[in-house]
Design a protein around this motif. Structure first.
Motif: not given
Length: 271
Positions: A144-145, A177, A179, A212, A217, A261
């Motif tokens: 996730k970014h 940042s 994850a 994040n 999460l 993260v």
């Protein structure tokens, strides 16, 4: 005359030691695990030196007690194979390939033969912000970014099938940042009747997750699965299609969510 059969002594079943969540200066790590009656999700972390974190997530098929016994043997191999990563100049990809081979053989030896076990094995490099990983037949990891979520697909067969199977490591970068999220098959395959939660809903849930934070999460994912299942169950009850038989909507399978993260800024330790 009455004959009695002597019973062979039963082997003592082991359990793996609980994983310790690492405290890293450059990243936050969280894990949320829900044990059930079927299968054996197993995860573990090893901090190696001052700049590497080893991570293992394994889904061992079979009855729970037996799967945990195999996981205990795998944990021994995992920790024993970690020594090479202490060398600053180690080639992480080569070392990870060797570790996967050792874990695979140790797993099959503990199982006494073939045992289906998808696995995700990774080495996070804190200095470089990279993750070298092997996805051996496991559900895709999620990166996730920048407002999106990429899937890190499997690149080899699950462990426990062939003793000499080798796996080619992949590498991904974690920007500040970003994850990395791992989920077990039990979470993805949670379902009501034929309605499965699925990978697409995992991906969407992560896109919708606010911020994040590693711990949040993991909690957000499992809560999203519960809400999905409860909504499906309520809909079917309303339509008189079925009845809820389980007190826990997640059902019989282990479910695990792990998040790593990378910090936006590196923490500086205070004296």
């Amino acid at each position: 005359m009455k004959l009695f059969r002597s019973r062979a002594p039963q082997k003592e079943l082991r359990k793996p030691a609980p994983a310790k969540i690492p405290d890293l200066p450059t990243a936050r790590v969280a894990a949320l695990y829900r044990g059930a009656r079927v299968g054996g999700d197993f995860y573990d972390f090893i901090q190696v030196g001052s700049s590497r974190l080893l991570l293992l997530l394994l889904d061992i098929a079979g009855k729970r007690d037996e799967a945990l016994h195999i996981a205990a043997a795998v944990q021994d191999v995992f920790h024993g194979a970690a020594d090479i990563f202490y060398h600053d100049t180690v080639n992480e990809a080569v070392a990870l390939t060797s570790m996967a081979l050792d874990i695979n053989r140790g797993l099959m030896e503990a199982a006494g033969g073939v045992r289906y076990a998808p696995a995700f094995i990774a080495c996070y490099n804190e200095v470089l912000g990279t993750c070298c990983y092997i996805n051996a037949g496991h559900p895709p990891a999620m990166l996730k970014h920048n407002g999106g979520v990429d899937m890190l697909e499997a690149s080899g067969l699950p462990l426990g099938l062939f003793s000499h199977a080798t796996h080619e490591p992949q590498i991904c970068a974690l920007p500040p940042s970003a994850a990395l999220i791992l989920v077990s098959r039990g979470l993805i395959e949670a379902k009501v009747a034929k309605d499965e939660y699925g990978l697409e809903r995992v991906q969407q849930a992560l896109k919708d997750a606010p911020g994040n934070d590693a711990d949040l999460l993991c909690k957000h994912l499992l809560e999203n699965v519960r809400q999905f299942l409860q909504a499906q169950q309520n809909s079917r009850l309303f339509g008189r299609i079925t009845q809820i038989g389980e007190t826990d909507p997640l059902g019989d399978n282990d479910t695990t969510a792990i998040a790593l993260v990378r910090c936006a800024a590196v923490r500086v330790a205070t004296p």
